[in-house]
Design a protein around this motif. Sequence first.
Motif, PDB file in Angstrom:
ATOM      1  N   GLY A 213      -7.182  23.144 -17.574  1.00 41.54           N
ATOM      2  CA  GLY A 213      -6.469  21.869 -17.529  1.00 41.54           C
ATOM      3  C   GLY A 213      -5.555  21.771 -16.322  1.00 41.54           C
ATOM      4  N   ILE A 214      -4.711  22.762 -16.123  1.00 35.39           N
ATOM      5  CA  ILE A 214      -3.776  22.731 -14.997  1.00 35.39           C
ATOM      6  C   ILE A 214      -4.492  23.034 -13.680  1.00 35.39           C
ATOM      7  CG2 ILE A 214      -3.068  25.168 -15.218  1.00 35.39           C
ATOM      8  CD1 ILE A 214      -0.230  24.221 -14.461  1.00 35.39           C
ATOM      9  N   GLY A 215      -5.497  23.897 -13.713  1.00 39.18           N
ATOM     10  CA  GLY A 215      -6.234  24.234 -12.503  1.00 39.18           C
ATOM     11  C   GLY A 215      -6.937  23.026 -11.926  1.00 39.18           C
ATOM     12  N   VAL A 216      -7.597  22.254 -12.786  1.00 36.36           N
ATOM     13  CA  VAL A 216      -8.292  21.051 -12.342  1.00 36.36           C
ATOM     14  C   VAL A 216      -7.290  19.925 -12.070  1.00 36.36           C
ATOM     15  CG1 VAL A 216      -9.937  19.252 -12.984  1.00 36.36           C
ATOM     16  CG2 VAL A 216     -10.415  21.639 -13.557  1.00 36.36           C
ATOM     17  N   GLY A 217      -6.414  19.666 -13.044  1.00 36.98           N
ATOM     18  CA  GLY A 217      -5.513  18.522 -12.959  1.00 36.98           C
ATOM     19  C   GLY A 217      -4.551  18.583 -11.789  1.00 36.98           C
ATOM     20  N   PHE A 218      -3.851  19.695 -11.625  1.00 34.12           N
ATOM     21  CA  PHE A 218      -2.837  19.796 -10.571  1.00 34.12           C
ATOM     22  C   PHE A 218      -3.478  19.874  -9.186  1.00 34.12           C
ATOM     23  CE2 PHE A 218      -0.177  22.354  -7.724  1.00 34.12           C
ATOM     24  CZ  PHE A 218       0.958  21.558  -7.688  1.00 34.12           C
ATOM     25  N   THR A 219      -4.496  20.714  -9.028  1.00 35.77           N
ATOM     26  CA  THR A 219      -5.115  20.896  -7.715  1.00 35.77           C
ATOM     27  C   THR A 219      -5.768  19.605  -7.239  1.00 35.77           C
ATOM     28  OG1 THR A 219      -5.575  23.175  -8.388  1.00 35.77           O
ATOM     29  CG2 THR A 219      -6.613  22.401  -6.369  1.00 35.77           C
ATOM     30  N   TYR A 220      -6.474  18.933  -8.144  1.00 34.86           N
ATOM     31  CA  TYR A 220      -7.073  17.639  -7.813  1.00 34.86           C
ATOM     32  C   TYR A 220      -5.989  16.638  -7.416  1.00 34.86           C
ATOM     33  CZ  TYR A 220      -8.533  12.858  -8.851  1.00 34.86           C
ATOM     34  OH  TYR A 220      -8.739  11.505  -8.802  1.00 34.86           O
TER      35      TYR A 220
ATOM     36  N   ALA B 217       0.834  -1.204   0.000  1.00 31.33           N
ATOM     37  CA  ALA B 217       0.000   0.000   0.000  1.00 31.33           C
ATOM     38  C   ALA B 217       0.870   1.256   0.000  1.00 31.33           C
ATOM     39  CB  ALA B 217      -0.921   0.006   1.234  1.00 31.33           C
ATOM     40  N   GLY B 218       2.055   1.158   0.617  1.00 28.99           N
ATOM     41  CA  GLY B 218       2.976   2.287   0.607  1.00 28.99           C
ATOM     42  C   GLY B 218       3.443   2.612  -0.793  1.00 28.99           C
ATOM     43  N   VAL B 219       3.702   1.573  -1.591  1.00 25.82           N
ATOM     44  CA  VAL B 219       4.078   1.775  -2.997  1.00 25.82           C
ATOM     45  C   VAL B 219       2.910   2.381  -3.760  1.00 25.82           C
ATOM     46  CG1 VAL B 219       4.718   0.603  -5.151  1.00 25.82           C
ATOM     47  CG2 VAL B 219       5.810  -0.050  -2.997  1.00 25.82           C
ATOM     48  N   PHE B 220       1.698   1.914  -3.453  1.00 31.03           N
ATOM     49  CA  PHE B 220       0.492   2.470  -4.059  1.00 31.03           C
ATOM     50  C   PHE B 220       0.396   3.962  -3.755  1.00 31.03           C
ATOM     51  CE2 PHE B 220      -4.186   3.173  -4.130  1.00 31.03           C
ATOM     52  CZ  PHE B 220      -4.481   2.654  -5.368  1.00 31.03           C
ATOM     53  N   PHE B 221       0.720   4.329  -2.515  1.00 35.56           N
ATOM     54  CA  PHE B 221       0.686   5.729  -2.081  1.00 35.56           C
ATOM     55  C   PHE B 221       1.733   6.560  -2.820  1.00 35.56           C
ATOM     56  CE2 PHE B 221       2.094   8.778   1.455  1.00 35.56           C
ATOM     57  CZ  PHE B 221       1.244   9.779   1.000  1.00 35.56           C
ATOM     58  N   ILE B 222       2.946   6.026  -2.955  1.00 38.87           N
ATOM     59  CA  ILE B 222       4.006   6.767  -3.649  1.00 38.87           C
ATOM     60  C   ILE B 222       3.640   6.970  -5.122  1.00 38.87           C
ATOM     61  CG2 ILE B 222       6.425   6.679  -4.392  1.00 38.87           C
ATOM     62  CD1 ILE B 222       7.015   5.300  -1.704  1.00 38.87           C
ATOM     63  N   GLY B 223       2.961   5.993  -5.697  1.00 36.08           N
ATOM     64  CA  GLY B 223       2.455   6.173  -7.059  1.00 36.08           C
ATOM     65  C   GLY B 223       1.517   7.365  -7.129  1.00 36.08           C
ATOM     66  N   PHE B 224       0.732   7.542  -6.059  1.00 36.76           N
ATOM     67  CA  PHE B 224      -0.167   8.687  -5.981  1.00 36.76           C
ATOM     68  C   PHE B 224       0.590  10.003  -5.884  1.00 36.76           C
ATOM     69  CE2 PHE B 224      -3.707   5.930  -5.481  1.00 36.76           C
ATOM     70  CZ  PHE B 224      -4.849   6.696  -5.597  1.00 36.76           C
ATOM     71  N   LEU B 225       1.741   9.971  -5.211  1.00 39.17           N
ATOM     72  CA  LEU B 225       2.509  11.200  -5.041  1.00 39.17           C
ATOM     73  C   LEU B 225       3.054  11.725  -6.369  1.00 39.17           C
ATOM     74  CD1 LEU B 225       4.488  10.506  -1.737  1.00 39.17           C
ATOM     75  CD2 LEU B 225       2.419  11.873  -2.053  1.00 39.17           C
ATOM     76  N   MET B 226       3.061  10.866  -7.384  1.00 35.62           N
ATOM     77  CA  MET B 226       3.479  11.304  -8.716  1.00 35.62           C
ATOM     78  C   MET B 226       2.366  12.056  -9.434  1.00 35.62           C
ATOM     79  SD  MET B 226       6.602  10.525  -9.121  1.00 35.62           S
ATOM     80  CE  MET B 226       6.763  10.827 -10.880  1.00 35.62           C
ATOM     81  N   ARG B 227       1.164  11.945  -8.919  1.00 36.03           N
ATOM     82  CA  ARG B 227       0.023  12.564  -9.598  1.00 36.03           C
ATOM     83  C   ARG B 227       0.110  14.081  -9.712  1.00 36.03           C
ATOM     84  NH1 ARG B 227      -5.573   9.309  -8.367  1.00 36.03           N
ATOM     85  NH2 ARG B 227      -4.800   7.228  -8.882  1.00 36.03           N
ATOM     86  N   PRO B 228       0.549  14.795  -8.659  1.00 38.77           N
ATOM     87  CA  PRO B 228       0.668  16.250  -8.844  1.00 38.77           C
ATOM     88  C   PRO B 228       1.630  16.625  -9.967  1.00 38.77           C
ATOM     89  CG  PRO B 228       0.726  15.700  -6.520  1.00 38.77           C
ATOM     90  CD  PRO B 228       0.807  14.407  -7.262  1.00 38.77           C
ATOM     91  N   ILE B 229       2.706  15.844 -10.117  1.00 36.60           N
ATOM     92  CA  ILE B 229       3.638  16.111 -11.215  1.00 36.60           C
ATOM     93  C   ILE B 229       2.938  15.855 -12.544  1.00 36.60           C
ATOM     94  CG2 ILE B 229       5.837  15.474 -12.281  1.00 36.60           C
ATOM     95  CD1 ILE B 229       6.794  14.617  -9.507  1.00 36.60           C
ATOM     96  N   GLY B 230       2.223  14.728 -12.623  1.00 35.21           N
ATOM     97  CA  GLY B 230       1.462  14.432 -13.836  1.00 35.21           C
ATOM     98  C   GLY B 230       0.380  15.457 -14.088  1.00 35.21           C
ATOM     99  N   GLY B 231      -0.302  15.881 -13.001  1.00 34.72           N
ATOM    100  CA  GLY B 231      -1.352  16.894 -13.133  1.00 34.72           C
ATOM    101  C   GLY B 231      -0.806  18.210 -13.645  1.00 34.72           C
ATOM    102  N   TYR B 232       0.392  18.580 -13.182  1.00 34.34           N
ATOM    103  CA  TYR B 232       1.005  19.828 -13.631  1.00 34.34           C
ATOM    104  C   TYR B 232       1.463  19.725 -15.087  1.00 34.34           C
ATOM    105  CZ  TYR B 232       4.197  23.762 -14.029  1.00 34.34           C
ATOM    106  OH  TYR B 232       4.819  24.904 -14.460  1.00 34.34           O
ATOM    107  N   VAL B 233       2.232  18.668 -15.394  1.00 32.30           N
ATOM    108  CA  VAL B 233       2.799  18.517 -16.743  1.00 32.30           C
ATOM    109  C   VAL B 233       1.708  18.357 -17.795  1.00 32.30           C
ATOM    110  CG1 VAL B 233       4.210  17.044 -18.231  1.00 32.30           C
ATOM    111  CG2 VAL B 233       4.974  17.568 -15.908  1.00 32.30           C
TER     112      VAL B 233
END
Length: 456
Positions: free
Chosen positions: A382-389, A70-86
């Motif tokens: 796109g960035i407002g929704v994607g990154f903030t979410y 589950a910790g690995v699952f969580f770290i995968g989630f931590l990549m989401r803000p980067i993906g949301g921004y890019v």
Amino acid sequence: MAENKSMQAPNTGTKGEKKSEWKTIKSILAASSGNLVEWFDFYIYSFFSVYFADQFFVSGNQALSLMQAAGVFFIGFLMRPIGGYVFGRAADRLGRKNSMLISILLMCAGSLLMAILPTAATAGALAPILLLVVRMIQGLAVGGEYGATATYMSEVATEGKRGFYSSFQYVTLIGGQLLASLLAVIMTHTLGTEQIEAGWWRLPFVIGAAAAVVSLWLRRGLEETTSAESRTNENSGSFREVLRHPRAFFVVLGITSVGSLVFYVFTTYMQKYLLLTNEGTAGEETFNKGSIADLMTICLLVFVFMQPAAGKLSDKIGRKNNMLIFVIGMIILPIPMLSLIGSATSPVVAGLLILVTMAFISMYTSISGIVKAEMFPAHIRGIGVGFTYAVGNSIFGGSAEYVALWFSNAGIGAWFGLYVVIIAVVGLVAVLFMRDNRKHSTIDNADSSAYQRIGN
């Protein structure tokens, strides 16, 4: 003659409206197909981690292995803000379509890599590190998917029906989770636990990669919703510009935090919760891995059908009222529901309790994308929704399983419900600052004028 002309006019308008409606439906289906595939690829990790967790994390303790997975699952989630921004920036500057095409390609690559990962038996300490890297790739892809898809679907949706049409984002998101659960059920009943653990857990990731290729083909036919003027705006895709809308930013962050947390608690975590709370009790034969997979598949199927109904309700009563029902429910229900579900000895009783909670959660999930899209202007949507979410989703949604398992492993599992309630109170504050979309929606016909011109 004049009378005949006046009689013919409505028919012409009706045909035009039907053509436009059908065009909208096709666009929604094409865009959401990729959403379904990406979330299927992401969720199969959660559903099949019970079979391969101890192959990557050799601890001799089931709860600890699940906690590490589950910790690995969580770290995968931590990549989401980067993906949301890019990808959010790409959606605003290069167009929603291009952003969605790139994200599905990245998810395809991640699924293929998951299918061939070596376990600790062959790679030793390198195995969990490789698992983490691949999950980070998939987290980046999913982080980019949400913002682009949410904005695209909100922009193509017919005015007055945006809640209904936008609900299909979570129909496909939950659909991806449902297909992952259904595949787990089929494989459990046909292959059995031993064969799945022996290597068949890799098959779902191969299927996910193949489905991503199909989605890529479907998305190639999408029409762009942004105009050249919007994409070339000097502030397009700028996070600095997003911060000039602090009310929108913090409201989206607040509602995403509670929405993501309870969504993952009552969907993906429920599988582990039922397994651990019934371990070594009289309910052991009732709640095994197979029966839990069956139960969650049925619950997710019903949850899918809740989405359009709740989305349509928001078109009538307003998004803010939907959200108030949701957050108030999440303040009242989690503590008693988690207690009752954990002590249930019947799958029917446990399922009904989960579904009652899901009914309240659907008030959020059905309109999650449109609520956020309606708060930002087109050039930063796109960035407002994607990154903030992605920020709220990563911190609270991605950590849901890990935090819950930590409470359980520490012997204070009952306190987890209080943690959920506290985050729900934060969500209530955010909802109180929401504007009523029926008066203050930023999505109007001008935002999707490029899309409409192409259609005509």
